[in-house]
Design a protein around this motif. Structure first.
Motif, PDB file in Angstrom:
ATOM      1  N   PRO A  30       0.803  -1.238   0.000  1.00 40.80           N
ATOM      2  CA  PRO A  30       0.000   0.000   0.000  1.00 40.80           C
ATOM      3  C   PRO A  30       0.824   1.271   0.000  1.00 40.80           C
ATOM      4  O   PRO A  30       0.411   2.272  -0.590  1.00 40.80           O
ATOM      5  CB  PRO A  30      -0.825  -0.125   1.290  1.00 40.80           C
ATOM      6  N   GLU A  31       1.992   1.229   0.644  1.00 30.93           N
ATOM      7  CA  GLU A  31       2.795   2.449   0.700  1.00 30.93           C
ATOM      8  C   GLU A  31       3.349   2.849  -0.671  1.00 30.93           C
ATOM      9  O   GLU A  31       3.869   3.964  -0.831  1.00 30.93           O
ATOM     10  CB  GLU A  31       3.938   2.314   1.705  1.00 30.93           C
ATOM     11  N   GLN A  32       3.234   1.967  -1.668  1.00 30.18           N
ATOM     12  CA  GLN A  32       3.663   2.314  -3.019  1.00 30.18           C
ATOM     13  C   GLN A  32       2.510   2.800  -3.909  1.00 30.18           C
ATOM     14  O   GLN A  32       2.711   3.081  -5.093  1.00 30.18           O
ATOM     15  CB  GLN A  32       4.363   1.121  -3.674  1.00 30.18           C
ATOM     16  N   ASP A  33       1.313   2.898  -3.343  1.00 30.92           N
ATOM     17  CA  ASP A  33       0.228   3.537  -4.094  1.00 30.92           C
ATOM     18  C   ASP A  33       0.680   4.921  -4.542  1.00 30.92           C
ATOM     19  O   ASP A  33       1.399   5.615  -3.813  1.00 30.92           O
ATOM     20  CB  ASP A  33      -1.013   3.721  -3.212  1.00 30.92           C
ATOM     21  N   LEU A  34       0.232   5.326  -5.707  1.00 29.62           N
ATOM     22  CA  LEU A  34       0.557   6.669  -6.176  1.00 29.62           C
ATOM     23  C   LEU A  34      -0.619   7.613  -5.926  1.00 29.62           C
ATOM     24  O   LEU A  34      -1.753   7.328  -6.313  1.00 29.62           O
ATOM     25  CB  LEU A  34       0.894   6.655  -7.666  1.00 29.62           C
ATOM     26  N   LYS A  35      -0.331   8.712  -5.254  1.00 28.63           N
ATOM     27  CA  LYS A  35      -1.285   9.801  -5.051  1.00 28.63           C
ATOM     28  C   LYS A  35      -0.490  11.073  -5.277  1.00 28.63           C
ATOM     29  O   LYS A  35       0.242  11.531  -4.396  1.00 28.63           O
ATOM     30  CB  LYS A  35      -1.887   9.764  -3.656  1.00 28.63           C
ATOM     31  N   LEU A  36      -0.600  11.631  -6.475  1.00 27.35           N
ATOM     32  CA  LEU A  36       0.279  12.707  -6.912  1.00 27.35           C
ATOM     33  C   LEU A  36      -0.528  13.931  -7.313  1.00 27.35           C
ATOM     34  O   LEU A  36      -1.616  13.813  -7.907  1.00 27.35           O
ATOM     35  CB  LEU A  36       1.122  12.239  -8.101  1.00 27.35           C
ATOM     36  N   TYR A  37       0.016  15.088  -6.992  1.00 29.64           N
ATOM     37  CA  TYR A  37      -0.610  16.357  -7.351  1.00 29.64           C
ATOM     38  C   TYR A  37       0.197  17.008  -8.467  1.00 29.64           C
ATOM     39  O   TYR A  37       1.427  17.021  -8.430  1.00 29.64           O
ATOM     40  CB  TYR A  37      -0.678  17.279  -6.137  1.00 29.64           C
ATOM     41  N   VAL A  38      -0.507  17.563  -9.435  1.00 28.82           N
ATOM     42  CA  VAL A  38       0.123  18.162 -10.606  1.00 28.82           C
ATOM     43  C   VAL A  38       0.168  19.677 -10.425  1.00 28.82           C
ATOM     44  O   VAL A  38      -0.843  20.306 -10.062  1.00 28.82           O
ATOM     45  CB  VAL A  38      -0.653  17.804 -11.890  1.00 28.82           C
ATOM     46  N   ARG A  39       1.337  20.250 -10.676  1.00 31.24           N
ATOM     47  CA  ARG A  39       1.508  21.689 -10.488  1.00 31.24           C
ATOM     48  C   ARG A  39       0.580  22.478 -11.416  1.00 31.24           C
ATOM     49  O   ARG A  39       0.488  22.199 -12.611  1.00 31.24           O
ATOM     50  CB  ARG A  39       2.964  22.076 -10.732  1.00 31.24           C
ATOM     51  N   VAL A  69       4.015  17.691 -14.627  1.00 29.62           N
ATOM     52  CA  VAL A  69       3.315  16.547 -15.201  1.00 29.62           C
ATOM     53  C   VAL A  69       4.292  15.493 -15.713  1.00 29.62           C
ATOM     54  O   VAL A  69       4.010  14.287 -15.661  1.00 29.62           O
ATOM     55  CB  VAL A  69       2.338  17.012 -16.306  1.00 29.62           C
ATOM     56  N   ALA A  70       5.472  15.892 -16.161  1.00 27.84           N
ATOM     57  CA  ALA A  70       6.468  14.923 -16.637  1.00 27.84           C
ATOM     58  C   ALA A  70       6.939  14.019 -15.503  1.00 27.84           C
ATOM     59  O   ALA A  70       7.153  12.811 -15.709  1.00 27.84           O
ATOM     60  CB  ALA A  70       7.660  15.650 -17.258  1.00 27.84           C
ATOM     61  N   GLU A  71       7.091  14.563 -14.311  1.00 27.05           N
ATOM     62  CA  GLU A  71       7.506  13.739 -13.174  1.00 27.05           C
ATOM     63  C   GLU A  71       6.381  12.817 -12.730  1.00 27.05           C
ATOM     64  O   GLU A  71       6.608  11.669 -12.328  1.00 27.05           O
ATOM     65  CB  GLU A  71       7.952  14.618 -12.018  1.00 27.05           C
ATOM     66  N   VAL A  72       5.154  13.300 -12.802  1.00 24.37           N
ATOM     67  CA  VAL A  72       3.999  12.452 -12.504  1.00 24.37           C
ATOM     68  C   VAL A  72       3.974  11.254 -13.446  1.00 24.37           C
ATOM     69  O   VAL A  72       3.813  10.103 -13.031  1.00 24.37           O
ATOM     70  CB  VAL A  72       2.701  13.268 -12.613  1.00 24.37           C
ATOM     71  N   GLU A  73       4.163  11.518 -14.730  1.00 24.03           N
ATOM     72  CA  GLU A  73       4.156  10.434 -15.706  1.00 24.03           C
ATOM     73  C   GLU A  73       5.302   9.458 -15.447  1.00 24.03           C
ATOM     74  O   GLU A  73       5.124   8.232 -15.549  1.00 24.03           O
ATOM     75  CB  GLU A  73       4.250  10.986 -17.127  1.00 24.03           C
ATOM     76  N   GLN A  74       6.459   9.974 -15.104  1.00 16.41           N
ATOM     77  CA  GLN A  74       7.603   9.112 -14.833  1.00 16.41           C
ATOM     78  C   GLN A  74       7.306   8.148 -13.688  1.00 16.41           C
ATOM     79  O   GLN A  74       7.653   6.965 -13.744  1.00 16.41           O
ATOM     80  CB  GLN A  74       8.825   9.969 -14.501  1.00 16.41           C
ATOM     81  N   GLN A  75       6.636   8.623 -12.652  1.00 21.77           N
ATOM     82  CA  GLN A  75       6.313   7.754 -11.527  1.00 21.77           C
ATOM     83  C   GLN A  75       5.258   6.714 -11.890  1.00 21.77           C
ATOM     84  O   GLN A  75       5.315   5.569 -11.432  1.00 21.77           O
ATOM     85  CB  GLN A  75       5.851   8.594 -10.339  1.00 21.77           C
ATOM     86  N   LEU A  76       4.298   7.081 -12.727  1.00 15.84           N
ATOM     87  CA  LEU A  76       3.300   6.114 -13.189  1.00 15.84           C
ATOM     88  C   LEU A  76       3.952   4.998 -14.011  1.00 15.84           C
ATOM     89  O   LEU A  76       3.669   3.812 -13.812  1.00 15.84           O
ATOM     90  CB  LEU A  76       2.241   6.825 -14.024  1.00 15.84           C
ATOM     91  N   TYR A 130      -1.983  14.293 -21.618  1.00 18.67           N
ATOM     92  CA  TYR A 130      -0.908  14.696 -20.718  1.00 18.67           C
ATOM     93  C   TYR A 130       0.063  13.580 -20.345  1.00 18.67           C
ATOM     94  O   TYR A 130       1.173  13.865 -19.906  1.00 18.67           O
ATOM     95  CB  TYR A 130      -1.516  15.258 -19.424  1.00 18.67           C
ATOM     96  N   LEU A 131      -0.345  12.317 -20.528  1.00 17.82           N
ATOM     97  CA  LEU A 131       0.466  11.200 -20.045  1.00 17.82           C
ATOM     98  C   LEU A 131       0.610  10.124 -21.121  1.00 17.82           C
ATOM     99  O   LEU A 131       0.316   8.947 -20.900  1.00 17.82           O
ATOM    100  CB  LEU A 131      -0.178  10.582 -18.781  1.00 17.82           C
ATOM    101  N   PRO A 132       1.088  10.465 -22.315  1.00 18.80           N
ATOM    102  CA  PRO A 132       1.122   9.481 -23.417  1.00 18.80           C
ATOM    103  C   PRO A 132       2.050   8.307 -23.159  1.00 18.80           C
ATOM    104  O   PRO A 132       1.762   7.186 -23.597  1.00 18.80           O
ATOM    105  CB  PRO A 132       1.582  10.317 -24.617  1.00 18.80           C
ATOM    106  N   LYS A 133       3.165   8.511 -22.469  1.00 21.62           N
ATOM    107  CA  LYS A 133       4.068   7.392 -22.183  1.00 21.62           C
ATOM    108  C   LYS A 133       3.423   6.399 -21.229  1.00 21.62           C
ATOM    109  O   LYS A 133       3.617   5.187 -21.340  1.00 21.62           O
ATOM    110  CB  LYS A 133       5.385   7.909 -21.600  1.00 21.62           C
ATOM    111  N   PHE A 134       2.653   6.906 -20.286  1.00 20.55           N
ATOM    112  CA  PHE A 134       1.897   6.041 -19.382  1.00 20.55           C
ATOM    113  C   PHE A 134       0.916   5.191 -20.177  1.00 20.55           C
ATOM    114  O   PHE A 134       0.873   3.956 -20.023  1.00 20.55           O
ATOM    115  CB  PHE A 134       1.172   6.913 -18.358  1.00 20.55           C
ATOM    116  N   LEU A 135       0.154   5.808 -21.069  1.00 18.69           N
ATOM    117  CA  LEU A 135      -0.817   5.037 -21.859  1.00 18.69           C
ATOM    118  C   LEU A 135      -0.135   4.036 -22.770  1.00 18.69           C
ATOM    119  O   LEU A 135      -0.696   2.980 -23.074  1.00 18.69           O
ATOM    120  CB  LEU A 135      -1.688   5.976 -22.693  1.00 18.69           C
TER     121      LEU A 135
END
Length: 205
Positions: free
Chosen positions: A45-54, A84-91, A127-132
């Motif tokens: 659970p501690e690896q769940d992602l909950k991220l805020y975008v600037r 958003v790039a860092e958010v995508e990197q973590q996903l 916003y997150l094409p690499k994730f998709l």
């Protein structure tokens, strides 16, 4: 049952965004949890992602979002938010860490899952094409089962606001779900619980 073609993983994904018109919306918050096809976590659970975008200070936000997502907006306008790039990197890193495709088969890519997940997919496409690109073209939308439950069975709605009900159907829910709806992390956990509810109510008969 032939399990050869079972999904490698479900990527449970939810977003909050700046405008209910998706053509104008910007991402504010994303959350992700990976499970297997039996809805068991693929990471602690501690690896769940909950991220805020600037969110830039001059970025327009709809009146509904200003009224209902005050806490999210406050964080998005602070130093706690990420580009958003860092958010995508973590996903992408979460998927790559948890899912190994057998033989690199594209058709075995993990499935995007959630409630009304087409809206989240729409924003991810922008916003997150690499994730998709890590995901299968199919989607698992819990809302389809919700509609069948209501229209065909006439059953009571799954109460996502009742924490004990949610935890009963998703024992892996974090203790911090008290943040409630309009929080992407809460909603993504509620979607897992809701699918399990329909599996028990509809699909096990």
């Amino acid at each position: 049952m032939d399990l050869q073609y079972r999904s490698t993983a479900y990527v449970w994904f939810d977003t909050e965004y700046s405008d209910l018109d998706l053509d104008r919306a910007r991402l504010l918050q994303v959350a992700a949890i990976l499970t297997d096809a039996d809805l068991q976590r693929l990471h602690p659970p501690e690896q769940d992602l909950k991220l805020y975008v600037r969110l830039p200070g001059d970025a327009p936000v709809s009146p509904w979002v200003e009224d209902n997502l005050k806490d999210v907006l406050r964080i998005c306008r602070s130093e706690l938010a990420l580009d958003v790039a860092e958010v995508e990197q973590q996903l992408v890193a979460l998927i790559d860490r948890c899912v190994t495709l057998p033989g690199g088969e594209d058709k075995r890519r993990p499935i995007l899952a959630g409630n009304s997940v087409h809206a989240d997919w729409w924003l991810a496409r922008r916003y997150l094409p690499k994730f998709l690109s890590r995901l299968h073209y199919r989607q698992l939308d819990v809302t389809a089962l919700k509609l069948q439950w209501q229209d065909w069975h006439g059953g009571p709605a799954f109460d996502k606001d009742h924490l004990e009900t949610m935890r009963a159907y998703f024992p892996g829910a974090l203790a911090g779900v008290e943040s409630g709806r309009h929080d992407a992390h809460y909603d993504v956990q509620a979607s897992i619980a809701e699918l399990n509810f329909y599996r028990h109510a509809l699909l096990s008969k």
